[in-house]
Write a protein that holds these residues in place. Structure first.
Motif, short mmCIF file in Angstrom:
data_model
loop_
_atom_site.label_atom_id
_atom_site.label_comp_id
_atom_site.label_asym_id
_atom_site.label_seq_id
_atom_site.Cartn_x
_atom_site.Cartn_y
_atom_site.Cartn_z
N ILE A 9 4.90 -11.23 -6.09
CA ILE A 9 4.80 -9.78 -6.26
C ILE A 9 3.34 -9.34 -6.10
O ILE A 9 3.04 -8.32 -5.49
CB ILE A 9 5.36 -9.33 -7.63
CG1 ILE A 9 6.84 -9.74 -7.74
CG2 ILE A 9 5.22 -7.83 -7.81
CD1 ILE A 9 7.47 -9.46 -9.10
N GLN A 10 2.43 -10.17 -6.63
CA GLN A 10 1.02 -9.83 -6.48
C GLN A 10 0.60 -9.83 -5.02
O GLN A 10 -0.20 -9.01 -4.58
CB GLN A 10 0.14 -10.79 -7.30
CG GLN A 10 -1.33 -10.44 -7.21
CD GLN A 10 -2.17 -11.02 -8.34
OE1 GLN A 10 -1.65 -11.58 -9.30
NE2 GLN A 10 -3.48 -10.87 -8.21
N TRP A 12 2.57 -9.10 -2.44
CA TRP A 12 3.09 -7.86 -1.87
C TRP A 12 2.19 -6.68 -2.23
O TRP A 12 1.92 -5.81 -1.42
CB TRP A 12 4.51 -7.57 -2.38
CG TRP A 12 5.55 -8.50 -1.88
CD1 TRP A 12 5.47 -9.28 -0.75
CD2 TRP A 12 6.83 -8.78 -2.47
NE1 TRP A 12 6.62 -10.02 -0.61
CE2 TRP A 12 7.48 -9.73 -1.64
CE3 TRP A 12 7.49 -8.30 -3.60
CZ2 TRP A 12 8.75 -10.22 -1.93
CZ3 TRP A 12 8.76 -8.78 -3.88
CH2 TRP A 12 9.38 -9.73 -3.05
N MET A 13 1.76 -6.71 -3.49
CA MET A 13 0.87 -5.64 -3.97
C MET A 13 -0.39 -5.58 -3.12
O MET A 13 -0.81 -4.53 -2.67
CB MET A 13 0.52 -5.93 -5.43
CG MET A 13 -0.56 -5.06 -6.00
SD MET A 13 0.09 -3.51 -6.55
CE MET A 13 0.75 -3.99 -8.12
N THR A 27 0.35 -4.27 0.38
CA THR A 27 0.61 -2.83 0.38
C THR A 27 -0.70 -2.05 0.21
O THR A 27 -0.94 -1.05 0.89
CB THR A 27 1.61 -2.45 -0.73
OG1 THR A 27 2.73 -3.33 -0.65
CG2 THR A 27 2.07 -1.02 -0.59
N MET A 28 -1.55 -2.54 -0.68
CA MET A 28 -2.83 -1.86 -0.90
C MET A 28 -3.70 -1.93 0.34
O MET A 28 -4.37 -0.96 0.70
CB MET A 28 -3.56 -2.46 -2.11
CG MET A 28 -2.87 -2.13 -3.43
SD MET A 28 -3.79 -2.47 -4.95
CE MET A 28 -4.81 -3.83 -4.53
N ASP A 29 -3.67 -3.09 1.00
CA ASP A 29 -4.46 -3.24 2.23
C ASP A 29 -3.96 -2.28 3.31
O ASP A 29 -4.74 -1.66 4.03
CB ASP A 29 -4.39 -4.68 2.76
CG ASP A 29 -5.19 -5.65 1.89
OD1 ASP A 29 -5.94 -5.15 1.03
OD2 ASP A 29 -5.04 -6.87 2.05
N ILE A 44 -2.24 0.60 2.99
CA ILE A 44 -2.60 1.98 2.68
C ILE A 44 -4.11 2.17 2.83
O ILE A 44 -4.58 3.20 3.30
CB ILE A 44 -2.10 2.37 1.26
CG1 ILE A 44 -0.57 2.39 1.27
CG2 ILE A 44 -2.66 3.71 0.83
CD1 ILE A 44 0.06 2.64 -0.09
N GLY A 45 -4.85 1.12 2.46
CA GLY A 45 -6.31 1.18 2.57
C GLY A 45 -6.79 1.42 3.99
O GLY A 45 -7.71 2.22 4.22
N ALA A 66 -6.13 5.02 4.75
CA ALA A 66 -7.06 5.86 3.99
C ALA A 66 -8.47 5.80 4.60
O ALA A 66 -9.20 6.79 4.61
CB ALA A 66 -7.09 5.42 2.54
N PHE A 123 -4.61 9.26 4.97
CA PHE A 123 -3.64 9.06 3.90
C PHE A 123 -3.61 10.30 3.02
O PHE A 123 -4.64 10.77 2.55
CB PHE A 123 -4.04 7.84 3.06
CG PHE A 123 -3.11 7.57 1.91
CD1 PHE A 123 -1.82 7.11 2.13
CD2 PHE A 123 -3.53 7.79 0.60
CE1 PHE A 123 -0.96 6.86 1.06
CE2 PHE A 123 -2.68 7.55 -0.48
CZ PHE A 123 -1.38 7.08 -0.24
N GLY A 164 -0.84 10.89 0.54
CA GLY A 164 -0.34 10.54 -0.79
C GLY A 164 0.92 9.70 -0.65
O GLY A 164 1.35 9.41 0.46
N GLY A 165 1.47 9.32 -1.79
CA GLY A 165 2.69 8.52 -1.72
C GLY A 165 3.15 8.11 -3.09
O GLY A 165 2.50 8.44 -4.09
N ASN A 166 4.24 7.39 -3.12
CA ASN A 166 4.75 6.92 -4.39
C ASN A 166 5.84 5.87 -4.19
O ASN A 166 6.40 5.76 -3.10
CB ASN A 166 5.34 8.08 -5.19
CG ASN A 166 4.93 7.99 -6.65
OD1 ASN A 166 4.78 6.90 -7.19
ND2 ASN A 166 4.74 9.13 -7.28
N GLY A 167 6.08 5.13 -5.21
CA GLY A 167 7.20 4.20 -5.18
C GLY A 167 8.46 4.94 -5.59
O GLY A 167 8.40 5.94 -6.32
#
Lengths: 417, 120
Positions: free
Chosen positions: B22-23, B25-26, B29-31, B33-34, B37, B42, B44-47
């Protein structure tokens, strides 16, 4: 969005793995060890919740506190659902009418060190089989996933799941509590704890899995758990210090044990400049502190042997000491590995003839390492016999690393001829 | 410059992910969106948690409430982000980088957001 520097946050490596065991232990302390399975579920759900928020809103300033808060809320929700199910429609009606029914939940915050030691002692309860203890320790004391445990123990995922399930059933039926035993019982249970930690380390150090990363992480997790025992007065026994010494000496050779191509490097051929001096020094300090009291544990003996192996120069004193220690080890704690290693020490002290004699007595005809050792011993006097032994070892070898090593050995024997 | 909605659907219901997984994937996902951005695109967004997800459908016999967006497929993760892009092609390029697409069967839907200026 302005306050969030997107993409620049770095998560601490293994953060979730670390938080998994902390959250699981905290929940078990609050609700009881019989809820171990639920506690694991909740911990995993917290990470999914993080995955649904952090990438978009940024990583919170204190990720651990965020995860603990979510865990607490999820646990309270679960308790509420449970309670209303138990109370049935009557409770539901009263709640809707605003009459009582609220769940009073007081959750204590993590007492991390304490929680984790209790968990370790619970996992090492004698009612659980040794293999269950190792799998369960990897899960709840180290935060490994099913895939990772299966990889580390070379077992199927189904088998690991079953093993964990049975262990948790046992915890429930035996009423095993999350607590540190006291007095003599603590010292007794500590033996089990040390065996499990020792197995964790050897799984990593000798494991047949080809995944190098998992191997080293297993060893470091074992070291972390052993270290946590040195931090509590009651558990900081001489044999715990000896175990730490053994781990430090072994771990000091990690970088030298494998070549750049991933093949094993024989101890006598290792590049000693790759040995980690800091760990060797640490190990010597632990061994020194272990040398109090009358009782000599197997960890004392093995640590002393490992200590001599950190000496680069082959002196008569070195191998005589090693042989003497193996003699003691075989008398008190006999094992295949010790027997084979003892023969090598015999060879170093008394020469190949006597060593071959000792080796042949062992008759470990199912072990590839037995034939690898025989080949080394025979080489000087009977290279045909040496080659036959290597071919037998090749038939018995189970890993690529071992097979590669034997192939290389066969080649070098041919060249020397 | 238009705004696009990227909706991702993850249909891996059975898999028990480890904390380490999970970490990972985290991080991915951050990379992802990064990088969007970093181009200042970018918004905005949300889960979108699938827990307690419901769909209300108009059926011949009346309104029908079902679990989850699709019912049959067990989804575990979903989410959306809003990006700025010069064309739908650029938005699609952003979508292609989503780590969600590492799983076969998962999808990212790209939808233009009406800007109300009558041009789209």
């Amino acid at each position: 969005m302005a306050s969030i520097k997107m993409g620049t946050e770095q998560l601490v490596p293994h953060l979730f793995r670390t938080e998994f065991r902390k959250i699981t232990a905290m929940l078990c302390r609050n609700f009881g060890l019989e809820y171990l399975g639920d506690s694991e579920d909740i911990a995993s759900e917290c990470f999914l919740a993080a995955l649904e928020t952090w990438p978009y809103k940024g990583v919170p300033a204190n990720p651990s506190a965020w995860l603990f808060r979510v865990a607490k809320n999820k646990a309270i929700n679960r308790l509420r659902r449970e309670k209303s199910r138990r109370e049935g429609e009557e409770g539901e009606r009263r709640r809707e009418e605003g009459e009582g029914g609220e769940v009073e939940v007081y959750m204590e915050l993590p007492r991390v060190q304490d929680d984790e030691l209790r968990m370790l002692f619970a996992v090492c309860h004698p009612a659980l089989s040794a293999e269950s203890q190792v799998a369960l320790a990897l899960r709840v004391c180290c935060g490994f996933g099913i895939d990772e445990i299966a990889g580390a123990l070379l077992a199927g995922k189904e088998a690991v799941n079953k093993r964990l399930y049975r262990a948790k059933e046992k915890i429930r039926t035996e009423g095993i509590q999350l607590e540190l035993p006291e007095g003599a019982e603590l010292i007794n249970r500590l033996q089990n704890v040390l065996i499990t930690i020792y197995l964790l380390f050897t799984e990593g150090y000798y494991s047949e899995t080809n995944n190098e990363l998992i191997r080293e992480e297993l060893c470091f997790e074992a070291m972390r758990l052993a270290y946590s025992l040195t931090e509590l007065k009651e558990t900081n026994q001489p044999e715990v210090q000896a175990l730490m010494a053994l781990f430090c000496f072994h771990a000091s050779r990690f970088p030298a044990r494998k070549s750049a191509t991933g093949n094993w490097v024989l101890y006598s051929e290792q590049d000693t400049s790759l040995w980690n001096r800091e760990l060797i020094t640490k190990g010597a300090q632990y061994l020194h502190r272990a040398s109090v009291g009358q009782y000599v544990s197997r960890y004392h003996l093995e640590a002393a042997i490992a200590y001599w192996h950190t000496h680069q120069v082959d002196s008569p004193e070195k191998w005589e000491s090693i042989l003497e220690l193996y003699d003691q080890l075989m008398k008190q704690y006999p094992s295949q590995v010790a027997a084979l290693n003892r023969v090598y020490a015999v060879y170093k002290v008394h020469g190949s003839e006597l060593a071959i004699e000792s080796a042949e007595k062992l008759r470990l005809i199912k072990s590839p390492y037995y034939f690898m050792l025989l080949a080394e011993l025979y080489w000087e006097q009977d290279n045909l016999h040496a080659r036959i032994s290597l071919n037998k070892a090749l038939e018995l070898a189970k890993t690529d690393a071992d097979r590669n090593f034997i192939h290389k050995r066969l080649l070098s024997f041919n060249y020397e001829e | 410059m238009q705004e696009y909605l990227l909706i991702f659907r993850h249909e891996d219901g059975q898999k028990q992910a480890s904390p380490e997984q999970i970490q990972e994937w985290m991080k991915q996902t951050m990379d992802w969106i990064g990088t969007i951005a970093a181009k200042n695109k970018f918004v905005g967004g949300n889960g979108l948690p699938f827990e307690d997800a419901k769909v209300v459908r108009a059926a011949a016999e009346g309104l029908l409430v079902t679990n989850g967006p699709f019912g049959d497929i067990k989804e575990t993760l979903g989410g959306y982000i809003i990006v700025k892009a010069d064309s739908v092609e650029e938005a699609v390029e952003f979508a292609k980088g989503s780590p969600v697409l590492q799983g076969v069967g998962n999808s990212v839907e790209v939808r233009k957001i009406a800007s109300g200026d009558g041009i789209h």
